[in-house]
Scaffold this active site. Structure first.
Site, mmCIF file in Angstrom:
data_model
loop_
_atom_site.group_PDB
_atom_site.id
_atom_site.type_symbol
_atom_site.label_atom_id
_atom_site.label_comp_id
_atom_site.label_asym_id
_atom_site.label_seq_id
_atom_site.Cartn_x
_atom_site.Cartn_y
_atom_site.Cartn_z
ATOM 1 N NE ARG A 152 52.278 111.646 22.463
ATOM 2 C CZ ARG A 152 51.050 111.129 22.564
ATOM 3 N NH1 ARG A 152 50.028 111.748 22.011
ATOM 4 N NH2 ARG A 152 50.859 110.006 23.214
ATOM 5 N NE ARG A 187 53.519 112.277 15.829
ATOM 6 C CZ ARG A 187 52.618 112.789 14.992
ATOM 7 N NH1 ARG A 187 53.019 113.501 13.953
ATOM 8 N NH2 ARG A 187 51.330 112.585 15.183
ATOM 9 N NE ARG A 224 53.698 104.653 23.514
ATOM 10 C CZ ARG A 224 52.378 104.881 23.390
ATOM 11 N NH1 ARG A 224 51.528 103.996 23.820
ATOM 12 N NH2 ARG A 224 51.943 105.968 22.813
ATOM 13 C CE1 TYR A 274 43.576 100.926 20.464
ATOM 14 C CE2 TYR A 274 44.641 98.849 21.021
ATOM 15 C CZ TYR A 274 44.333 100.153 21.332
ATOM 16 O OH TYR A 274 44.774 100.708 22.509
ATOM 17 C CG ASP A 288 51.277 102.074 17.482
ATOM 18 O OD1 ASP A 288 51.475 102.855 18.432
ATOM 19 O OD2 ASP A 288 50.239 101.399 17.367
#
Ligand code: CP3
Length: 348
Positions: free
Chosen positions: A29, A38, A25, A154, A75
């Site tokens: 952010r 973003r 990652r 998920y 992702d």
């Protein structure tokens, strides 16, 4: 002097020191330039399917830190998205999907449409490969996917949370249906990863973030076997591309996972003793990891000691320096710079 990208040398079984380094990652952010871009892109899926912006955010951390690998900005949930399952990323809540729990919903999933819907992602990969060849010639490009079990977590539960009760219950109650879902994901994952290789990815990583929630027989059936079949298919169709597996929280099963799946590298999570894993995984398979992401947030003595401890464990065998899980948003960018200084100075 050996030549070639350090990541590829290590994954072909060579010991390289100091070890090549990248961070899971690594785009995201914690970087102000990511947050700015973003905000411009609007939602997260729009960012993942915009080749110019996705390539740009992939390159942002390389410009700051000169990592040995770039990982495609995308992702693991872009595979369910490409299969047509409704998906959104809600602010502060993470991913939300329309849960798939019965035979009708599984039958609607069509793996043959994945490659076409994922075309913008492949365009990102090919732009990235051009940019690396031009500006970062020793940096290897990693393509990735989630492993079938983690992606199924998920898809069935419809959200994150870490327990995935609906998924685990379905695997126990209706293993035939769960096997059908896993089979759709296997076929989709192979097609999706082959397309990434054809677009320019040089290494593939399979993220199995929730492998550790299963009992031993479930781990064998839903983690090891599907991964072994995916690795076998890719070794047959794209033999030159090494594969790294990340069966998070697999504990003492890590060496058996590494051997039985046929991967060229195995990633250790934060809880694993890297000195143990370095000895228990055959030396022909690279180990990757595993500094605690929170040690990078803390900085100071925790960062210094933690980084040195991992380096010491990795020395003398094929290894890649990384974190034990993804870098977190509150990480100060300066701490990442310090981390890379320690690694490049060989722990001194
Ligand atoms: O590593 C990289 O820099 C490449 C990009 C990447 C992302 N997600 C970007 C992302 C990669 C390799 C992933 C993998 C991923 N995604 C995993 C496996 C690794 C792991 O962390 O266990 C999983 C389980 C996911 C699913 C996912 N995506 C969750 C649970 C979330 C929400 C939590 C969070 O971190 O926000 C995401 C969103 C996501 N994926 C973001 C990023 C940068 C944040 C979205 C935003 O910018 O708003």
């Amino acid at each position: 002097m050996q030549t070639g990208k350090p990541m590829l040398r290590v994954l072909s079984g060579e010991s390289v020191w100091p070890p090549p380094a990248w961070l899971m990652r690594q785009a995201g952010r914690y970087l102000p330039e990511y947050r700015e871009l973003r905000a411009q892109a609007g939602d997260f899926i729009a960012l993942c399917t915009n080749p110019a912006l996705a390539a740009e955010v992939t390159l942002q951390p390389l410009r700051r830190y000169g990592f040995d690998a770039a990982i495609l900005f995308s992702d693991i949930l872009m595979v369910p998205w490409a299969l047509g399952q409704p998906l959104r990323f809600a602010e502060g809540e993470g991913p939300l999907l329309e849960p798939i729990r019965d035979a009708v919903a599984v039958a609607k999933l069509d793996p043959t449409v994945v490659a076409a819907r994922a075309a913008p992602i492949m365009e990102t990969v090919s732009r990235l490969r051009g940019a690396l060849d031009r500006d970062f010639p020793s940096t290897a490009l990693i393509g990735f996917a989630g492993s079938p079990f983690t992606v199924a977590c998920y898809m069935v539960d419809g959200r994150g949370g870490g327990e995935f009760p609906a998924t685990r219950l379905l695997a126990h109650r209706d293993p035939v249906l769960f096997a059908q879902l896993i089979a759709v994901l296997e076929a989709s994952t192979v097609a999706y990863l082959e397309a990434q290789v054809d677009a320019g990815a040089e290494i593939l990583q399979l993220f199995d973030s929730w492998a550790g929630v299963l009992p031993p027989d479930g781990f064998a059936r839903w983690v090891v076997e599907p991964t072994a079949r995916i690795v076998a298919a890719l070794r047959a169709s794209r033999p030159h591309v090494p594969i790294i597996g990340f069966p998070r929280m697999s504990g003492a099963s890590l060496p058996a996972y590494a051997v039985r799946t046929g991967v060229q590298g195995v990633s250790m999570d934060t809880s694993m003793d890297p000195a143990w894993a370095a000895g228990a995984v055959p030396a022909s398979i690279a180990v990757q990891g595993n500094l605690d992401p929170l040690a990078v947030v803390a900085g100071g003595a925790a960062l210094e000691a933690g980084t040195r401890r991992v380096l010491q464990a990795l020395r003398g065998r094929p290894a890649i320096f990384n974190l034990g899980h993804g870098i977190v948003p509150q990480t100060p960018p300066d701490h990442v710079a310090r981390l890379m200084e320690i690694v490049r100075a060989d722990g001194k």
